[in-house]
Enzyme design. Sequence first.
Site, PDB file in Angstrom:
ATOM      1  N   PHE A   6       0.839  -1.202   0.000  1.00  0.00           N
ATOM      2  CA  PHE A   6       0.000   0.000   0.000  1.00  0.00           C
ATOM      3  C   PHE A   6       0.867   1.243   0.000  1.00  0.00           C
ATOM      4  O   PHE A   6       1.770   1.390   0.823  1.00  0.00           O
ATOM      5  CB  PHE A   6      -0.907   0.007   1.237  1.00  0.00           C
ATOM      6  CG  PHE A   6      -1.830   1.187   1.304  1.00  0.00           C
ATOM      7  CD1 PHE A   6      -2.882   1.315   0.410  1.00  0.00           C
ATOM      8  CD2 PHE A   6      -1.650   2.177   2.250  1.00  0.00           C
ATOM      9  CE1 PHE A   6      -3.746   2.406   0.468  1.00  0.00           C
ATOM     10  CE2 PHE A   6      -2.505   3.273   2.323  1.00  0.00           C
ATOM     11  CZ  PHE A   6      -3.557   3.385   1.436  1.00  0.00           C
ATOM     12  N   GLY A   7       0.581   2.141  -0.919  1.00  0.00           N
ATOM     13  CA  GLY A   7       1.271   3.417  -0.990  1.00  0.00           C
ATOM     14  C   GLY A   7       0.326   4.553  -0.657  1.00  0.00           C
ATOM     15  O   GLY A   7      -0.787   4.611  -1.184  1.00  0.00           O
ATOM     16  N   TYR A   8       0.762   5.459   0.193  1.00  0.00           N
ATOM     17  CA  TYR A   8      -0.067   6.599   0.601  1.00  0.00           C
ATOM     18  C   TYR A   8       0.658   7.924   0.402  1.00  0.00           C
ATOM     19  O   TYR A   8       0.109   8.986   0.663  1.00  0.00           O
ATOM     20  CB  TYR A   8      -0.477   6.455   2.076  1.00  0.00           C
ATOM     21  CG  TYR A   8       0.694   6.277   3.005  1.00  0.00           C
ATOM     22  CD1 TYR A   8       1.367   7.369   3.529  1.00  0.00           C
ATOM     23  CD2 TYR A   8       1.150   5.008   3.333  1.00  0.00           C
ATOM     24  CE1 TYR A   8       2.464   7.204   4.363  1.00  0.00           C
ATOM     25  CE2 TYR A   8       2.233   4.832   4.169  1.00  0.00           C
ATOM     26  CZ  TYR A   8       2.883   5.946   4.681  1.00  0.00           C
ATOM     27  OH  TYR A   8       3.963   5.769   5.502  1.00  0.00           O
ATOM     28  N   GLY A   9       1.901   7.872  -0.061  1.00  0.00           N
ATOM     29  CA  GLY A   9       2.705   9.067  -0.331  1.00  0.00           C
ATOM     30  C   GLY A   9       3.225   8.968  -1.754  1.00  0.00           C
ATOM     31  O   GLY A   9       2.461   8.772  -2.697  1.00  0.00           O
ATOM     32  N   SER A  10       4.534   9.052  -1.904  1.00  0.00           N
ATOM     33  CA  SER A  10       5.124   9.044  -3.248  1.00  0.00           C
ATOM     34  C   SER A  10       4.894   7.734  -3.998  1.00  0.00           C
ATOM     35  O   SER A  10       4.938   7.719  -5.231  1.00  0.00           O
ATOM     36  CB  SER A  10       6.619   9.349  -3.171  1.00  0.00           C
ATOM     37  OG  SER A  10       7.304   8.357  -2.426  1.00  0.00           O
ATOM     38  N   GLU A  85      12.443   3.072   1.630  1.00  0.00           N
ATOM     39  CA  GLU A  85      11.637   3.452   2.799  1.00  0.00           C
ATOM     40  C   GLU A  85      12.402   3.246   4.108  1.00  0.00           C
ATOM     41  O   GLU A  85      11.809   3.017   5.149  1.00  0.00           O
ATOM     42  CB  GLU A  85      10.335   2.645   2.808  1.00  0.00           C
ATOM     43  CG  GLU A  85       9.541   2.712   1.522  1.00  0.00           C
ATOM     44  CD  GLU A  85       9.021   4.109   1.188  1.00  0.00           C
ATOM     45  OE1 GLU A  85       8.750   4.887   2.121  1.00  0.00           O
ATOM     46  OE2 GLU A  85       8.901   4.426  -0.006  1.00  0.00           O
TER      47      GLU A  85
END
Length: 162
Positions: A6-10, A85
Amino acid sequence: MVLWIFGYGSLIWKAGFNYDERVVGFIKGYRRVIAGSTDHRGTPENPGRTATLEAHDGGICWGAAYRVSGHDNEQLVLSYLDLREKQYDRKVFVDLYTESSSEPAITDVLVYIASPDKKKNPNYLGPADMKDMALQIATCVGPSGPNYEYIFRLEEALLEIG
């Protein structure tokens, strides 16, 4: 095996790895907050601000989940994300929901989180006055570019997914 991330930024606009499928959705129990960045959008001397997640009762956070298939591909992506990350000291598994379902659309989705524990995450900057944070975002630059670009790209990506 199948790995979902899951990606919530870049990661929303720049996954940086090959994936088989992308699903727009949200996770529950978290909200997006702005944290510190000394490796991508800032430096140790002038830390920038990027997104992380904070546990929050009733919170939701929209983003995108990516499916990666095959053991070798999964290991390659995990190695890449562990480096990219590296300032995010926690990995948790969450359920992903979509607009069209009240039940999880995908379970056991991996997400990287930067915790507010200074012992585990020395890059935690904590809350700041909005004016101070805006000045920091406007002036900080890191190896991945200016901090303001990150914020603008995040806004564009979130508008794009609705």
